[in-house]
Design a protein around this motif. Sequence first.
Motif, short mmCIF file in Angstrom:
data_model
loop_
_atom_site.label_atom_id
_atom_site.label_comp_id
_atom_site.label_asym_id
_atom_site.label_seq_id
_atom_site.Cartn_x
_atom_site.Cartn_y
_atom_site.Cartn_z
N ILE A 126 0.69 -1.19 0.08
CA ILE A 126 -0.04 -0.02 -0.01
C ILE A 126 0.75 1.29 0.06
O ILE A 126 0.58 2.12 -0.73
CB ILE A 126 -1.08 0.18 1.07
CG1 ILE A 126 -1.85 -0.88 0.75
CG2 ILE A 126 -1.51 1.52 1.37
CD1 ILE A 126 -2.89 -1.39 2.34
N VAL B 24 2.50 1.57 -3.57
CA VAL B 24 1.27 2.11 -4.49
C VAL B 24 1.16 3.53 -4.36
O VAL B 24 1.24 4.24 -5.08
CB VAL B 24 0.21 1.25 -4.20
CG1 VAL B 24 -0.99 2.17 -5.19
CG2 VAL B 24 0.25 -0.19 -4.98
N ARG B 25 0.88 4.22 -3.02
CA ARG B 25 0.69 5.44 -2.77
C ARG B 25 1.93 6.27 -3.36
O ARG B 25 1.93 7.29 -3.86
CB ARG B 25 0.51 5.72 -1.41
CG ARG B 25 -0.78 4.93 -1.05
CD ARG B 25 -0.93 5.48 0.50
NE ARG B 25 -2.31 4.91 0.79
CZ ARG B 25 -2.69 4.73 1.97
NH1 ARG B 25 -1.66 5.08 3.09
NH2 ARG B 25 -3.75 4.17 2.43
N VAL C 260 -5.38 -3.66 0.10
CA VAL C 260 -4.66 -3.34 -1.19
C VAL C 260 -5.50 -3.09 -2.11
O VAL C 260 -5.28 -2.04 -3.08
CB VAL C 260 -3.81 -4.60 -1.51
CG1 VAL C 260 -3.11 -4.36 -2.91
CG2 VAL C 260 -2.84 -5.06 -0.76
N THR D 118 -8.46 -1.28 -2.11
CA THR D 118 -8.87 -0.12 -2.08
C THR D 118 -7.74 1.03 -2.52
O THR D 118 -8.53 2.06 -2.94
CB THR D 118 -9.35 0.37 -0.65
OG1 THR D 118 -8.19 0.07 0.09
CG2 THR D 118 -10.35 -0.56 -0.18
N GLU D 119 -6.93 0.74 -2.59
CA GLU D 119 -5.77 1.76 -2.89
C GLU D 119 -5.41 1.49 -4.62
O GLU D 119 -5.00 2.49 -5.22
CB GLU D 119 -4.08 1.24 -2.62
CG GLU D 119 -4.15 1.43 -1.08
CD GLU D 119 -4.58 2.85 -0.59
OE1 GLU D 119 -4.17 3.84 -1.52
OE2 GLU D 119 -4.86 3.04 0.52
N LYS E 164 2.16 6.26 -7.08
CA LYS E 164 1.14 7.36 -7.65
C LYS E 164 1.56 8.84 -7.59
O LYS E 164 1.33 9.56 -8.51
CB LYS E 164 -0.15 7.10 -6.96
CG LYS E 164 -0.79 5.45 -7.61
CD LYS E 164 -2.24 5.35 -6.94
CE LYS E 164 -2.84 4.20 -7.70
NZ LYS E 164 -4.19 3.95 -7.25
#
Length: 148
Positions: free
Chosen positions: A60, A63-64, A96, A98-99, A67
């Motif tokens: 997570i 990923v953030r 995961v 939801t991201e 991004k």
Amino acid sequence: HALVRKLVSSKSKSLEALGVLSADEYAGVVAELKVHMDRLAVARALAARAGLQITCAHVIATVRAIKAAHAGEGVPDLVRQLTPMCADLDAGVDAVLTELSEFERAMLEPELRASAANQAARPADASAQPSEAQQGFIAGLARAIGIK
């Protein structure tokens, strides 16, 4: 690559120093790399070679970070690479998902749920160890970026 070298030299000369990276530190190392394929290779190498226990929190955070730093370039590939290594995927798959964007979720959800189900069915002592070929690749990558 300089950030990875800096982390190693600041704590010790061995890869064990990278085994204590928090989710945010791990994400920072991976997101620091400009090239998508380098991010994938280093993310996997840090997890497998440094003995880091990857969790959904690591995925997570990464990923953030990707991004934010790279407009999400390569997020699906990264999620595919890291989630099978997550120690807590069966409990964290929803977090995961939801991201991810709606498109990414549609593309990856069946695969992630299957991985989570497989993980839940594995005996507790079974771990996702890299194959001999993967270990060779990881060792070569570590040498290429200056990690002993």
